[in-house]
Design a protein around this motif. Structure first.
Motif, short mmCIF file in Angstrom:
data_model
loop_
_atom_site.label_atom_id
_atom_site.label_comp_id
_atom_site.label_asym_id
_atom_site.label_seq_id
_atom_site.Cartn_x
_atom_site.Cartn_y
_atom_site.Cartn_z
N SER A 196 0.30 -23.09 27.08
CA SER A 196 0.70 -21.74 27.46
C SER A 196 0.89 -20.88 26.21
CB SER A 196 2.00 -21.75 28.27
OG SER A 196 3.11 -22.04 27.44
N LYS A 261 0.68 -22.61 40.10
CA LYS A 261 0.06 -23.88 39.70
C LYS A 261 0.12 -24.07 38.18
CE LYS A 261 -3.71 -25.01 41.82
NZ LYS A 261 -5.14 -25.08 42.23
N GLY A 263 2.46 -23.03 36.35
CA GLY A 263 3.83 -23.19 35.93
C GLY A 263 4.59 -21.90 35.68
N TYR A 264 4.05 -20.77 36.17
CA TYR A 264 4.73 -19.49 35.96
C TYR A 264 5.40 -19.03 37.26
CZ TYR A 264 1.66 -19.34 31.85
OH TYR A 264 1.00 -19.62 30.68
#
Length: 265
Positions: A196, A261, A263-264
């Motif tokens: 990320s 999906k 992760g945010y």
């Protein structure tokens, strides 16, 4: 005719792909195996730290690092995403232009991971991504936002940004979703990791170090490619919280599932 002239000839005449691949294989691949393995390619949508990660690799003395190396293969990558044709041509082009690369971050590669892996065995792939809320907020605060998403450039007027009748905001949403989903699908069976933007810029690199087998003594550097000249003097939106309600609803419809999906929130 120099190398660039030869490349431009084949780029302009892509039907000669089989010839390009045959010449490349006989003159380069069979005699240059040592240059073909253990490369690292970073795939992304753009506007998510690709320039930063390239400079970070350079700061840690990794040789052969490039950000969108010339020729960037923009049209080639998008055309392959649309039609999945000219495999031999693209493979030859990839070797001729990338044989000296050790690391490259390039959003033009978003659909080319399988071909890169065929040409360069044992390559590793990094999927660099950023929250769609932050990406879109940043995009909407640029002077060229409307022109950008309504241009005739292939990546912005193809299925990647949805249908022509959509609003500029909806096109930007579909682009983020379609590019990231294509990367995820292509990397499913290849040596790869997700990274990320947030982890990258704060220096949270433990997984990256393990994946690349590189010790990053320098874990943080100064911001890169901030594009200050492109930004509005007064931001239109400071964050997702300031978006109109209709934007938030369309965002949830288009990006919501993949946003979660990855992760945010």
């Amino acid at each position: 005719m120099g190398l660039r002239g030869h490349l431009n000839f084949f780029i302009d005449n892509s039907y000669l792909g089989d010839t390009l691949w045959a010449v490349t294989k006989s003159r380069y691949l069979d005699f240059g195996a040592e240059n073909r393995e253990n490369k690292i390619f970073c795939l992304c949508t753009g506007s998510c730290g690709s320039g930063y990660i390239t400079e970070l690799f350079k700061s840690n003395n990794v040789p052969g690092c490039y950000h969108e190396k010339h020729p960037s293969l923009d049209h080639v990558g998008v055309d392959y995403a649309i039609r999945s044709k000219n495999r031999s041509y693209i493979k030859g082009l990839l070797y001729l232009t990338r044989h000296d690369v050790q690391f490259e971050a390039n959003n033009r590669f978003f659909a080319l991971a399988p071909l890169l892996n065929e040409v360069f065995p044992n390559s590793k792939f990094i999927h660099l991504h950023r929250s769609a809320k932050d990406t879109l907020t940043s995009s909407m605060n640029k002077k060229s936002f409307e022109d950008f998403w309504n241009s005739k450039r292939l990546r912005y007027c193809s299925f990647l940004s949805g249908s022509p009748e959509l609003t500029t905001f909806e096109k930007a949403c579909w682009y983020w979703t379609n590019i990231n989903q294509r990367i995820i699908d292509d990397l499913r069976d290849l040596p790869s990791m997700e990274l990320s933007f947030d982890d990258l810029v704060v220096g949270n690199l433990a997984e990256l170090e393990e994946f690349t087998s590189i010790d990053f003594d320098t874990k943080k550097i100064q911001p890169v490619n901030t594009k200050q000249k492109q930004k509005l003097e007064t931001p239109k939106y400071k964050s997702y919280d300031e978006w109109p309600d209709e934007f938030k609803q369309r965002f949830d419809d288009i990006c919501g599932s993949l946003q979660a999906k990855l992760g945010y929130s």
